[in-house]
Design a protein around this motif. Structure first.
Motif, PDB file in Angstrom:
ATOM      1  N   ALA A 277      22.704  32.708   1.052  1.00 35.84           N
ATOM      2  CA  ALA A 277      21.981  32.037   2.340  1.00 35.84           C
ATOM      3  C   ALA A 277      21.820  33.148   3.163  1.00 35.84           C
ATOM      4  CB  ALA A 277      22.814  31.186   2.779  1.00 35.84           C
ATOM      5  N   SER A 278      22.601  34.162   3.482  1.00 34.51           N
ATOM      6  CA  SER A 278      22.693  35.080   4.407  1.00 34.51           C
ATOM      7  C   SER A 278      21.459  35.994   4.204  1.00 34.51           C
ATOM      8  CB  SER A 278      24.044  36.214   4.553  1.00 34.51           C
ATOM      9  OG  SER A 278      24.842  35.135   5.382  1.00 34.51           O
ATOM     10  N   VAL A 279      21.453  36.696   2.905  1.00 33.55           N
ATOM     11  CA  VAL A 279      20.585  37.665   2.393  1.00 33.55           C
ATOM     12  C   VAL A 279      19.079  36.980   2.217  1.00 33.55           C
ATOM     13  CG1 VAL A 279      22.213  39.301   1.485  1.00 33.55           C
ATOM     14  CG2 VAL A 279      20.894  37.399   0.027  1.00 33.55           C
ATOM     15  N   THR A 280      19.085  35.796   1.967  1.00 36.50           N
ATOM     16  CA  THR A 280      17.910  35.042   1.994  1.00 36.50           C
ATOM     17  C   THR A 280      17.292  34.753   3.461  1.00 36.50           C
ATOM     18  OG1 THR A 280      18.363  33.605   0.005  1.00 36.50           O
ATOM     19  CG2 THR A 280      16.592  32.984   1.347  1.00 36.50           C
ATOM     20  N   VAL A 281      18.111  34.319   4.356  1.00 39.09           N
ATOM     21  CA  VAL A 281      17.491  34.400   5.644  1.00 39.09           C
ATOM     22  C   VAL A 281      17.161  35.468   6.367  1.00 39.09           C
ATOM     23  CG1 VAL A 281      18.302  33.738   8.189  1.00 39.09           C
ATOM     24  CG2 VAL A 281      18.943  31.988   6.169  1.00 39.09           C
ATOM     25  N   GLN A 282      17.990  36.814   6.049  1.00 37.18           N
ATOM     26  CA  GLN A 282      17.622  38.024   6.390  1.00 37.18           C
ATOM     27  C   GLN A 282      16.289  38.312   5.962  1.00 37.18           C
ATOM     28  OE1 GLN A 282      19.459  39.282   9.036  1.00 37.18           O
ATOM     29  NE2 GLN A 282      18.105  40.917   9.400  1.00 37.18           N
ATOM     30  N   GLY A 283      16.172  38.182   4.874  1.00 34.91           N
ATOM     31  CA  GLY A 283      14.668  38.541   4.149  1.00 34.91           C
ATOM     32  C   GLY A 283      13.647  37.630   4.961  1.00 34.91           C
ATOM     33  N   LEU A 284      13.777  36.336   5.220  1.00 33.72           N
ATOM     34  CA  LEU A 284      12.845  35.593   5.988  1.00 33.72           C
ATOM     35  C   LEU A 284      12.542  36.141   7.271  1.00 33.72           C
ATOM     36  CD1 LEU A 284      13.844  31.966   4.730  1.00 33.72           C
ATOM     37  CD2 LEU A 284      11.905  33.211   4.191  1.00 33.72           C
ATOM     38  N   LEU A 287      10.429  38.916   6.989  1.00 34.82           N
ATOM     39  CA  LEU A 287       8.866  38.332   6.674  1.00 34.82           C
ATOM     40  C   LEU A 287       8.218  38.086   7.812  1.00 34.82           C
ATOM     41  CD1 LEU A 287       8.106  36.001   3.997  1.00 34.82           C
ATOM     42  CD2 LEU A 287       7.025  35.765   5.933  1.00 34.82           C
ATOM     43  N   ALA A 288       8.869  37.254   8.830  1.00 35.40           N
ATOM     44  CA  ALA A 288       8.350  36.819  10.010  1.00 35.40           C
ATOM     45  C   ALA A 288       8.008  37.824  10.918  1.00 35.40           C
ATOM     46  CB  ALA A 288       9.315  35.760  10.764  1.00 35.40           C
ATOM     47  N   THR A 289       9.120  38.786  11.082  1.00 35.59           N
ATOM     48  CA  THR A 289       8.890  40.071  12.100  1.00 35.59           C
ATOM     49  C   THR A 289       7.601  40.733  11.792  1.00 35.59           C
ATOM     50  OG1 THR A 289      11.234  39.930  12.544  1.00 35.59           O
ATOM     51  CG2 THR A 289      10.092  42.044  13.012  1.00 35.59           C
ATOM     52  N   LEU A 412      11.511  43.789   1.175  1.00 35.39           N
ATOM     53  CA  LEU A 412      10.563  43.021   0.609  1.00 35.39           C
ATOM     54  C   LEU A 412       9.776  42.100   1.382  1.00 35.39           C
ATOM     55  CD1 LEU A 412      12.172  42.634  -2.938  1.00 35.39           C
ATOM     56  CD2 LEU A 412      10.314  43.964  -2.587  1.00 35.39           C
ATOM     57  N   GLY A 413      10.746  41.232   2.388  1.00 33.03           N
ATOM     58  CA  GLY A 413      10.276  40.487   3.222  1.00 33.03           C
ATOM     59  C   GLY A 413       9.170  40.885   4.224  1.00 33.03           C
ATOM     60  N   GLY A 414       9.267  42.242   4.689  1.00 36.00           N
ATOM     61  CA  GLY A 414       8.366  42.752   5.596  1.00 36.00           C
ATOM     62  C   GLY A 414       7.095  43.012   4.797  1.00 36.00           C
ATOM     63  N   ALA A 415       7.087  43.490   3.634  1.00 35.56           N
ATOM     64  CA  ALA A 415       5.946  43.828   2.885  1.00 35.56           C
ATOM     65  C   ALA A 415       5.133  42.663   2.430  1.00 35.56           C
ATOM     66  CB  ALA A 415       6.344  44.484   1.606  1.00 35.56           C
ATOM     67  N   LEU A 416       5.979  41.320   2.237  1.00 35.31           N
ATOM     68  CA  LEU A 416       5.329  40.413   1.779  1.00 35.31           C
ATOM     69  C   LEU A 416       4.794  39.606   3.021  1.00 35.31           C
ATOM     70  CD1 LEU A 416       4.617  37.666  -0.115  1.00 35.31           C
ATOM     71  CD2 LEU A 416       7.097  36.961   0.272  1.00 35.31           C
ATOM     72  N   GLY A 417       5.101  39.706   4.210  1.00 39.43           N
ATOM     73  CA  GLY A 417       4.872  39.480   5.733  1.00 39.43           C
ATOM     74  C   GLY A 417       3.286  39.820   5.954  1.00 39.43           C
ATOM     75  N   VAL A 418       3.262  41.355   5.772  1.00 40.99           N
ATOM     76  CA  VAL A 418       2.023  41.897   6.119  1.00 40.99           C
ATOM     77  C   VAL A 418       0.933  41.540   5.115  1.00 40.99           C
ATOM     78  CG1 VAL A 418       1.076  44.268   5.893  1.00 40.99           C
ATOM     79  CG2 VAL A 418       3.190  44.031   6.980  1.00 40.99           C
ATOM     80  N   ALA A 419       1.300  41.181   3.661  1.00 46.88           N
ATOM     81  CA  ALA A 419       0.241  40.762   2.774  1.00 46.88           C
ATOM     82  C   ALA A 419      -0.149  39.517   2.958  1.00 46.88           C
ATOM     83  CB  ALA A 419       0.980  40.985   1.334  1.00 46.88           C
ATOM     84  N   CYS A 420       0.664  38.609   3.487  1.00 43.41           N
ATOM     85  CA  CYS A 420       0.250  37.233   3.529  1.00 43.41           C
ATOM     86  C   CYS A 420      -0.640  37.146   4.839  1.00 43.41           C
ATOM     87  CB  CYS A 420       1.317  36.394   3.751  1.00 43.41           C
ATOM     88  SG  CYS A 420       2.602  36.069   2.467  1.00 43.41           S
ATOM     89  N   ILE A 421      -0.333  37.877   5.834  1.00 40.91           N
ATOM     90  CA  ILE A 421      -1.255  37.732   6.999  1.00 40.91           C
ATOM     91  C   ILE A 421      -2.445  38.291   6.785  1.00 40.91           C
ATOM     92  CG2 ILE A 421      -1.385  38.733   9.632  1.00 40.91           C
ATOM     93  CD1 ILE A 421       0.687  36.258   9.047  1.00 40.91           C
ATOM     94  N   ALA A 422      -2.420  39.489   5.952  1.00 41.43           N
ATOM     95  CA  ALA A 422      -3.949  40.210   5.826  1.00 41.43           C
ATOM     96  C   ALA A 422      -4.598  39.194   4.831  1.00 41.43           C
ATOM     97  CB  ALA A 422      -3.584  41.407   4.817  1.00 41.43           C
ATOM     98  N   LEU A 423      -4.205  38.396   4.079  1.00 48.75           N
ATOM     99  CA  LEU A 423      -4.946  37.369   3.221  1.00 48.75           C
ATOM    100  C   LEU A 423      -5.459  36.516   4.166  1.00 48.75           C
ATOM    101  CD1 LEU A 423      -5.688  36.629   0.189  1.00 48.75           C
ATOM    102  CD2 LEU A 423      -3.416  35.691   0.169  1.00 48.75           C
TER     103      LEU A 423
END
Length: 486
Positions: A277-284, A287-289, A412-423
């Protein structure tokens, strides 16, 4: 017997925190600082922007690939020598990058920088977690979170100021005095391994390294390309994405079967609900940041026609909010536990995201800045308690592995966040339904709102209130003796 808790941060421990963060901040800043120099570097080397982008992409890939191996190297060589090696390598890469003569040499030297950062960055977490001990983990991780929050925001701002004032080579030269001071201070402050401590003789899990490091690297590359192309449906994205997933699945199967060597990351750690839970939440949180950090500058540039420097300054409240909230939330989490603080932070972040979905082309910058500050405060109230919970529950010998997982999932969360917003923004533009270009940005912050809701839903899986010790805590074996005395 009455409960006893010694959670003070005495001067010796504060010195250790300061010197460690001074060494670690350079890599965090350099991950984003060079992005503002893309046009300048393309003109300087008579190269294309796509080629210049590898100066940043290569850095991130080298960092990501190195992090899992650093976890093994901590047990084999010790924290102190590895810290000096990583800092020295980063400085060599910085000096060489400043002296680069063409785009190929710049990319090569940035790879060296990335390897140095891949050694230093996870060691920051290891050093601070060991020195803090379980009952001060939240407070110390809150202080670490200030650097993690401000680094991505200040990188482009500082890069723009240095670029316009001193030229692009100074963006790398500036690391030299900071790094030399960090090295000199570290000689006196970074703790040596305790006498009699036995270093691990386990050989490097070579097959695991050949699966895990490229697997993480391929995923980061795929998500970076998705952000640049604003689509997931191209071979440049799908091929590395599939390769990364296959490599990581193969690593999991390998790690569950390996017997003769210790795996780089023990996947059985995920059997612990609090760790997973801790590492998943930190990844999220990552992502949001990064989703917010990517969308807000575009909003100011596209809708309000601001330049890059002004847009960078206007997005700073997001990082500032996190930097203000993290130390307080981390300190509170040592007594209250992470669960209630993460719930409150997720609600605050969601509220800030809703405010940004209400923006239109006529909205003043003050309202978007306030909303960004609210999002930052909410995510900061999530991040520090989550990191504290991770290190509070990990066995000491698993701290390096936990740090590798935490840092890589945040990347990975950061890279996914950028990709999703660009899309999202690209899809809104192609649909023809966007009013004055604002619709895509509103949808981007509904995405951030959705991430905050997922964090809220995951919060019950985090640990509750930690148990107070009934006797003074024993000094951590890797911490300097004077940093933990009463």
């Amino acid at each position: 017997m009455p409960e006893v808790r010694d959670d003070r941060l005495d001067p010796a421990l504060l010195r250790l925190i300061g010197v460690t963060l001074l060494g670690g901040i350079m890599g965090i800043l350099d991950a984003t600082m060079v992005t503002v120099a893309a046009d300048t570097l393309a003109g300087e080397f008579d190269s294309s922007l796509s080629a210049i982008s590898w100066a940043t992409t290569g850095y991130l890939l080298a960092l990501t690939v190195t992090i899992p191996i650093t976890g093994w190297a901590v047990g084999r060589f010790g924290v102190r020598p590895l810290w000096f090696f990583g800092l020295a390598l980063f400085l060599v890469g910085s000096l060489a990058s400043a002296l680069a003569w063409d785009v190929g040499s710049l990319i090569a030297f940035r790879l060296v920088q990335g390897v140095g950062a891949g050694v230093v960055d996870p060691l920051v977490l290891v050093i601070l977690a060991r020195a803090a001990g379980p009952h001060r983990a939240g407070r110390v991780m809150g202080m670490m979170g200030v650097v993690l929050s401000l680094g991505p925001v200040l990188g482009p701002v500082l890069g723009g100021v240095v670029l316009e004032s001193l030229g692009w080579r100074a963006m790398f030269y500036i690391n030299l005095p900071i790094g030399i001071i960090a090295l000199l201070l570290a000689v006196r402050v970074i703790p040596a391994d305790p006498e009699g401590a036995t270093k691990s003789r386990a050989p490097l899990d070579l097959l695991g390294a050949l699966l895990l490091a490229p697997g993480f690297g391929a995923l980061v590359f795929a998500l970076t390309q998705a952000g640049e192309q604003a689509t997931f449906g191209t071979p440049r994205v799908l091929a590395p994405l599939a390769a990364g997933v296959l490599l990581l699945v193969a690593y999991v199967l390998h790690a569950l079967r390996v017997r003769r060597t210790e795996p780089l990351i023990d996947v059985r750690l995920f059997a612990s609900r609090s760790f997973a839970a801790s590492v998943t939440v930190q990844g999220l949180v990552g992502l949001a940041t990064y989703a917010g950090l990517f969308a807000l500058p575009l909003y100011y540039q596209v809708i309000h026609d601001h330049g890059a420097r002004a847009a960078g300054l206007l997005v700073a409240p997001l990082g500032l909010g996190a930097a203000l909230a993290m130390p307080l939330a981390g300190r509170l989490s040592d007594g209250l536990g992470p669960r209630s603080l993460v719930r409150g932070g997720a609600v605050v972040a969601a509220a800030g995201a809703v405010l940004l979905t209400r923006l239109d082309a006529d909205s003043g910058e003050i309202w978007s800045a306030v909303a960004a500050l609210v999002i930052g405060m909410g995510l900061g109230a999530v991040g520090a308690p989550t990191m504290g919970a991770l290190y509070r529950t990990l066995p000491p010998e698993k701290v390096p592995q936990g740090s590798s997982v935490l840092y890589n999932l945040n990347q990975l969360g950061g890279a996914l966040g950028v990709a999703c917003i660009a899309l999202i923004i690209a899809a809104a533009g192609k649909s023809g339904t966007a009013a004055n270009g604002i619709d895509g940005f509103q949808q981007a912050y509904w995405f951030v709102f959705a991430v905050a809701v997922v964090i809220l839903a995951a919060s019950p899986l985090l640990p509750g209130r930690p148990e107070a010790p009934t006797a003074p805590e024993e000094p951590p074996t890797d911490a300097p003796r004077e940093a933990v005395t009463n």
